[in-house]
Design a protein around this motif. Structure first.
Motif, PDB file in Angstrom:
ATOM      1  N   TRP A   8     -22.852   4.589  46.957  1.00  0.00           N
ATOM      2  CA  TRP A   8     -21.543   3.618  46.302  1.00  0.00           C
ATOM      3  C   TRP A   8     -22.408   2.365  45.910  1.00  0.00           C
ATOM      4  CZ3 TRP A   8     -21.358  -0.967  49.460  1.00  0.00           C
ATOM      5  CH2 TRP A   8     -22.130  -0.973  50.520  1.00  0.00           C
ATOM      6  N   ARG A   9     -21.167   1.786  45.059  1.00  0.00           N
ATOM      7  CA  ARG A   9     -21.527   0.556  44.555  1.00  0.00           C
ATOM      8  C   ARG A   9     -20.791  -0.173  45.175  1.00  0.00           C
ATOM      9  NH1 ARG A   9     -22.413   0.904  37.904  1.00  0.00           N
ATOM     10  NH2 ARG A   9     -24.053   2.489  37.904  1.00  0.00           N
ATOM     11  N   GLU A  10     -20.941  -1.716  44.831  1.00  0.00           N
ATOM     12  CA  GLU A  10     -20.190  -2.641  45.987  1.00  0.00           C
ATOM     13  C   GLU A  10     -18.850  -2.719  45.479  1.00  0.00           C
ATOM     14  OE1 GLU A  10     -23.208  -3.328  43.968  1.00  0.00           O
ATOM     15  OE2 GLU A  10     -24.433  -4.536  45.306  1.00  0.00           O
ATOM     16  N   GLU A  11     -18.300  -2.553  44.158  1.00  0.00           N
ATOM     17  CA  GLU A  11     -17.080  -2.485  44.009  1.00  0.00           C
ATOM     18  C   GLU A  11     -16.265  -1.415  44.467  1.00  0.00           C
ATOM     19  OE1 GLU A  11     -19.323  -0.812  40.200  1.00  0.00           O
ATOM     20  OE2 GLU A  11     -19.633  -2.206  41.851  1.00  0.00           O
ATOM     21  N   ASN A  12     -16.782  -0.371  44.966  1.00  0.00           N
ATOM     22  CA  ASN A  12     -16.235   0.803  45.658  1.00  0.00           C
ATOM     23  C   ASN A  12     -15.735   0.310  46.980  1.00  0.00           C
ATOM     24  OD1 ASN A  12     -18.361   3.091  44.264  1.00  0.00           O
ATOM     25  ND2 ASN A  12     -16.864   2.842  43.531  1.00  0.00           N
ATOM     26  N   LEU A  13     -16.741  -0.334  47.932  1.00  0.00           N
ATOM     27  CA  LEU A  13     -16.432  -0.845  49.189  1.00  0.00           C
ATOM     28  C   LEU A  13     -15.186  -2.131  48.923  1.00  0.00           C
ATOM     29  CD1 LEU A  13     -16.639  -0.693  52.061  1.00  0.00           C
ATOM     30  CD2 LEU A  13     -18.684  -2.110  52.032  1.00  0.00           C
ATOM     31  N   LEU A  14     -15.584  -2.770  47.889  1.00  0.00           N
ATOM     32  CA  LEU A  14     -14.435  -3.895  47.838  1.00  0.00           C
ATOM     33  C   LEU A  14     -13.225  -3.457  47.507  1.00  0.00           C
ATOM     34  CD1 LEU A  14     -14.262  -7.143  47.749  1.00  0.00           C
ATOM     35  CD2 LEU A  14     -14.755  -6.728  45.275  1.00  0.00           C
ATOM     36  N   GLN A  15     -13.180  -2.425  46.570  1.00  0.00           N
ATOM     37  CA  GLN A  15     -11.707  -1.922  46.238  1.00  0.00           C
ATOM     38  C   GLN A  15     -11.239  -0.868  46.947  1.00  0.00           C
ATOM     39  OE1 GLN A  15      -9.986  -3.104  43.995  1.00  0.00           O
ATOM     40  NE2 GLN A  15     -11.002  -4.090  42.390  1.00  0.00           N
ATOM     41  N   ALA A  16     -11.692  -0.558  48.255  1.00  0.00           N
ATOM     42  CA  ALA A  16     -11.342   0.503  49.151  1.00  0.00           C
ATOM     43  C   ALA A  16      -9.909   0.029  49.537  1.00  0.00           C
ATOM     44  CB  ALA A  16     -12.261   0.634  50.243  1.00  0.00           C
ATOM     45  N   LYS A  17      -8.935   1.047  49.691  1.00  0.00           N
ATOM     46  CA  LYS A  17      -7.540   0.773  50.100  1.00  0.00           C
ATOM     47  C   LYS A  17      -7.099   0.657  51.425  1.00  0.00           C
ATOM     48  CE  LYS A  17      -6.869   0.101  45.736  1.00  0.00           C
ATOM     49  NZ  LYS A  17      -6.875  -1.345  45.262  1.00  0.00           N
ATOM     50  N   ARG A  18      -8.440   1.127  52.259  1.00  0.00           N
ATOM     51  CA  ARG A  18      -8.064   1.302  53.701  1.00  0.00           C
ATOM     52  C   ARG A  18      -9.752   1.204  54.368  1.00  0.00           C
ATOM     53  NH1 ARG A  18      -5.806   7.440  54.656  1.00  0.00           N
ATOM     54  NH2 ARG A  18      -4.978   6.742  52.376  1.00  0.00           N
ATOM     55  N   PRO A  19      -9.874   1.159  55.543  1.00  0.00           N
ATOM     56  CA  PRO A  19     -11.217   0.958  56.261  1.00  0.00           C
ATOM     57  C   PRO A  19     -11.910   2.188  55.973  1.00  0.00           C
ATOM     58  CG  PRO A  19      -9.714   0.062  57.798  1.00  0.00           C
ATOM     59  CD  PRO A  19      -8.895   0.593  56.712  1.00  0.00           C
ATOM     60  N   VAL A  20     -13.196   1.973  55.552  1.00  0.00           N
ATOM     61  CA  VAL A  20     -14.126   3.128  55.364  1.00  0.00           C
ATOM     62  C   VAL A  20     -15.417   3.227  56.238  1.00  0.00           C
ATOM     63  CG1 VAL A  20     -13.308   3.462  52.802  1.00  0.00           C
ATOM     64  CG2 VAL A  20     -15.171   2.243  53.216  1.00  0.00           C
ATOM     65  N   VAL A  21     -16.003   4.294  55.964  1.00  0.00           N
ATOM     66  CA  VAL A  21     -17.279   4.340  56.615  1.00  0.00           C
ATOM     67  C   VAL A  21     -18.309   4.607  55.438  1.00  0.00           C
ATOM     68  CG1 VAL A  21     -18.792   5.861  58.094  1.00  0.00           C
ATOM     69  CG2 VAL A  21     -16.081   5.803  58.595  1.00  0.00           C
ATOM     70  N   GLU A  22     -19.387   3.747  55.556  1.00  0.00           N
ATOM     71  CA  GLU A  22     -20.675   3.863  54.879  1.00  0.00           C
ATOM     72  C   GLU A  22     -21.986   4.169  55.636  1.00  0.00           C
ATOM     73  OE1 GLU A  22     -22.816   1.220  54.445  1.00  0.00           O
ATOM     74  OE2 GLU A  22     -21.740  -0.532  55.523  1.00  0.00           O
ATOM     75  N   PHE A  23     -22.880   4.491  55.000  1.00  0.00           N
ATOM     76  CA  PHE A  23     -24.371   4.949  55.552  1.00  0.00           C
ATOM     77  C   PHE A  23     -25.373   4.111  55.238  1.00  0.00           C
ATOM     78  CE2 PHE A  23     -20.956   8.246  55.487  1.00  0.00           C
ATOM     79  CZ  PHE A  23     -20.691   8.571  56.686  1.00  0.00           C
ATOM     80  N   GLY A  24     -25.089   2.804  54.526  1.00  0.00           N
ATOM     81  CA  GLY A  24     -26.242   2.191  54.264  1.00  0.00           C
ATOM     82  C   GLY A  24     -26.091   1.931  52.617  1.00  0.00           C
ATOM     83  N   PHE A  25     -26.643   1.092  52.006  1.00  0.00           N
ATOM     84  CA  PHE A  25     -26.559   0.825  50.557  1.00  0.00           C
ATOM     85  C   PHE A  25     -28.003   0.915  50.005  1.00  0.00           C
ATOM     86  CE2 PHE A  25     -26.908  -1.463  46.839  1.00  0.00           C
ATOM     87  CZ  PHE A  25     -25.852  -1.506  46.022  1.00  0.00           C
ATOM     88  N   ALA A  26     -28.856   0.644  50.523  1.00  0.00           N
ATOM     89  CA  ALA A  26     -30.238   0.571  49.972  1.00  0.00           C
ATOM     90  C   ALA A  26     -30.958   1.913  50.111  1.00  0.00           C
ATOM     91  CB  ALA A  26     -31.228  -0.380  50.252  1.00  0.00           C
ATOM     92  N   ARG A  27     -30.481   2.754  51.292  1.00  0.00           N
ATOM     93  CA  ARG A  27     -30.892   3.967  51.645  1.00  0.00           C
ATOM     94  C   ARG A  27     -30.846   4.946  50.587  1.00  0.00           C
ATOM     95  NH1 ARG A  27     -28.309   6.539  56.202  1.00  0.00           N
ATOM     96  NH2 ARG A  27     -30.172   7.535  56.476  1.00  0.00           N
ATOM     97  N   ALA A  28     -31.881   5.798  50.665  1.00  0.00           N
ATOM     98  CA  ALA A  28     -31.979   7.118  49.449  1.00  0.00           C
ATOM     99  C   ALA A  28     -30.435   7.898  49.634  1.00  0.00           C
ATOM    100  CB  ALA A  28     -32.913   7.931  49.868  1.00  0.00           C
TER     101      ALA A  28
END
Length: 559
Positions: free
Chosen positions: A476-496
């Motif tokens: 994902w990109r930062e704008e994806n998490l910023l624009q999410a319309k509800r709480p989401v799960v992510e698995f790190g940003f810099a990881r492969a």
């Protein structure tokens, strides 16, 4: 009571700042943060507010150690005051830009007179890189303000002093520049040409004896500003001894500063790169320079420190940023106010000539014709370049609405030329530029925002997963998490991306009926069932998709 001249000067300055406010603030509130930098800083600031963690910024679950937190602190403050981030994320840049103009005016007024100060501020405002940078929520506008404040304090002390409070304030501002971007220390370079001209006995510079402790106070002020952030951060990191905090300290203090300067790993360019930046990007400012060289030569012969100390400092900054391999256009922006200070006394006289207004008038006509012709050609002929740009922004047709605004910008130049005529050609050129800078964001921000901010993609994803759905972000990109319309799960940003996708699939397997994977199309592997992938759309020329549970082959191991 103020004299009539002072009242007139303040009135002119107030009108100038009102024009600057309209130009720089145009479009605020009409768009969301746009990549590459704006969503990152807005996201970090938003998470600061939500978590209360101010010393160690986070981007998602990971610590963000690329930049010190000063900008994110200010953005978080604006978000708190306004109750949201839609317009707030741009306010730090706006007020930094206005503050830089005010400092330039004040310094020019104190060194020369109010008219020269106004011309110096005008030179800064008419420069395209200044307006372009202040229009975006990056670190550089705030860094520019701190460096200009540092320069102002040091110059007023060295050329109009002694004024130790201004000197200490300048050094303190340089320290704030360090905890904003790291390069705020360049404001202190102003002392180098001062020492040289003082040693050579130039008139008009401060000569003091027995004030070593006061000069040393500048070092303390500089370090105090840095300690406002560094002290609590180091105390917390080494107090908790958490590995992630210690890694943050090592990265931000060493890798992102000294190592990045000495051994750049991004944006590699040739040593003469910035000369090209000035020639192409610093329009129309640099066009005046050839006509000022004789005056600068006379100022050197007359040993005029008010010109040559800021001019020499600008050269030092240019050399400083030309040494490392990594270079970006905005690095040399802090030169602009000091270059304007060195230019303004002679531009005042240059404007009084007969030829400059006429040249500026016909340049206004040329700009109007260029914009109008380019927009008309793109609108009517629909060339491949126009279609390619339209596809990149996901605009209807071949982007007809965008090309209409290009034409309107051209009309703005023609209107300015008609109002001011050749006799006031400089005002015509500046008026045309101001109208263009106002028209463009007002027209294009709403047009481009859905794509640029990834808002449309995130709305589509939210609708696709349904009311009970949960979404996990991959690559994902930062704008994806910023624009999410509800709480989401992510698995790190810099990881492969492959590691993120593997963890996301394990997470999805726990509740396959309600969990979906949102991913960059480039992150998909050989285990994906392409017929079951749901296309969400494009944002910033990146395709995003949604993977339901049946979009992964059972028992598959990626190749």
């Amino acid at each position: 009571m103020r004299s009539t001249d002072d009242q007139r000067a303040l009135r002119h300055f107030a009108w100038f700042m009102l024009i600057a406010l309209v130009v720089l603030a145009a479009g605020i509130g009409l768009r969301d943060p746009w990549p590459p930098d704006e969503p990152r800083f807005a996201l970090v600031a938003k998470q600061m507010l939500e978590s209360g963690q101010w010393l160690f910024p986070h981007r998602g679950m990971e610590l963000y150690s690329d930049k010190p937190p000063m900008l994110m602190w200010t953005e978080a403050a604006w978000m708190w005051l306004t109750g949201g981030w839609r317009g707030a994320f741009l306010l730090t840049s706006l007020f930094s830009g206005l503050g830089t103009l005010a400092l330039t005016w004040h310094l020019g007024r104190r060194l020369w007179d109010a008219r020269t100060g106004l011309y110096a501020a005008g030179i800064v405002l008419m420069s395209m890189p200044f307006v372009e940078v202040v229009r975006h929520a990056q670190i550089d506008p705030l860094n520019l303000f701190w460096i200009t404040l540092g320069n102002t304090g040091i110059l007023l002390h060295c050329l109009r002093g002694p004024n130790w409070r201004m000197y200490w304030l300048g050094c303190f501002a340089a320290g704030l520049g360090v905890i904003t971007k790291g390069v705020g220390v360049i404001a202190l370079f102003m002392l180098l040409p001062y020492v040289v001209v003082r040693a050579r006995g130039w008139p008009g510079v401060l000569h003091t004896r027995g004030d070593g402790w006061r000069w040393a106070g500048g070092v303390l002020a500089f370090l105090l500003a840095i300690a406002l952030w560094l002290g609590p951060m180091l105390a917390t990191a080494y107090g908790h001894r958490a590995p992630e905090y210690l890694a943050y300290v090592n990265d931000i203090l060493f890798r992102q500063t000294a190592e990045r300067y000495a051994n750049s790993w991004q944006h590699e360019e040739a040593p003469w790169y910035f000369l090209g930046v000035i020639a192409i990007g610093w329009l129309p400012t640099w066009l005046l320079v050839p006509f000022l060289v004789p005056s600068w030569r006379d100022a050197l012969r007359l040993r005029e420190p008010r010109v040559w100390i800021p001019l020499a400092w600008s050269v030092l900054v240019l050399i400083f940023f030309s040494i490392p391999r990594g270079k970006r256009e905005i690095y040399i922006l802090p030169m602009l106010p000091m270059l304007a200070i060195a230019m303004a006394p002679y531009v005042v006289e240059l404007v009084k000539t007969r030829w400059l207004p006429r040249v500026a008038f016909w340049l206004t006509i040329l700009c109007g014709a260029a914009f109008a012709a380019a927009g008309t050609w793109a609108l009517i002929a629909a060339p491949s370049a126009a279609r390619r740009i339209a596809r990149g922004y996901e605009l209807a047709g071949h982007g007809q609405a965008l090309w209409v605004y290009v034409i309107i910008v051209g009309v703005g130049y023609f209107v300015a030329a008609a109002v001011f005529r050749p006799r006031r050609g400089v005002a015509a050129l500046l008026g045309g530029m101001a109208l263009g800078w106002i028209i463009w964001p007002l027209g294009t921000y709403p047009l481009l925002n859905e794509n640029q901010s990834a808002r449309a993609v995130m709305v589509a994803a939210d609708e696709a997963i349904g009311v009970d759905g949960k979404m996990g972000l991959v690559a994902w990109r930062e704008e994806n998490l910023l624009q999410a319309k509800r709480p989401v799960v992510e698995f790190g940003f810099a990881r492969a991306a492959a590691d993120q996708l593997a963890d996301a699939r394990a997470w999805q397997a726990e509740d396959p009926a309600h969990r979906y994977i949102f991913a960059n199309d480039d992150a998909l592997d050989s285990c994906v069932v392409k017929d079951h992938v749901r296309i969400l759309g494009t944002a910033n020329r990146v395709d995003f998709v949604l993977l339901p549970a049946d979009a992964t082959k059972p028992g598959c191991t990626p190749l």
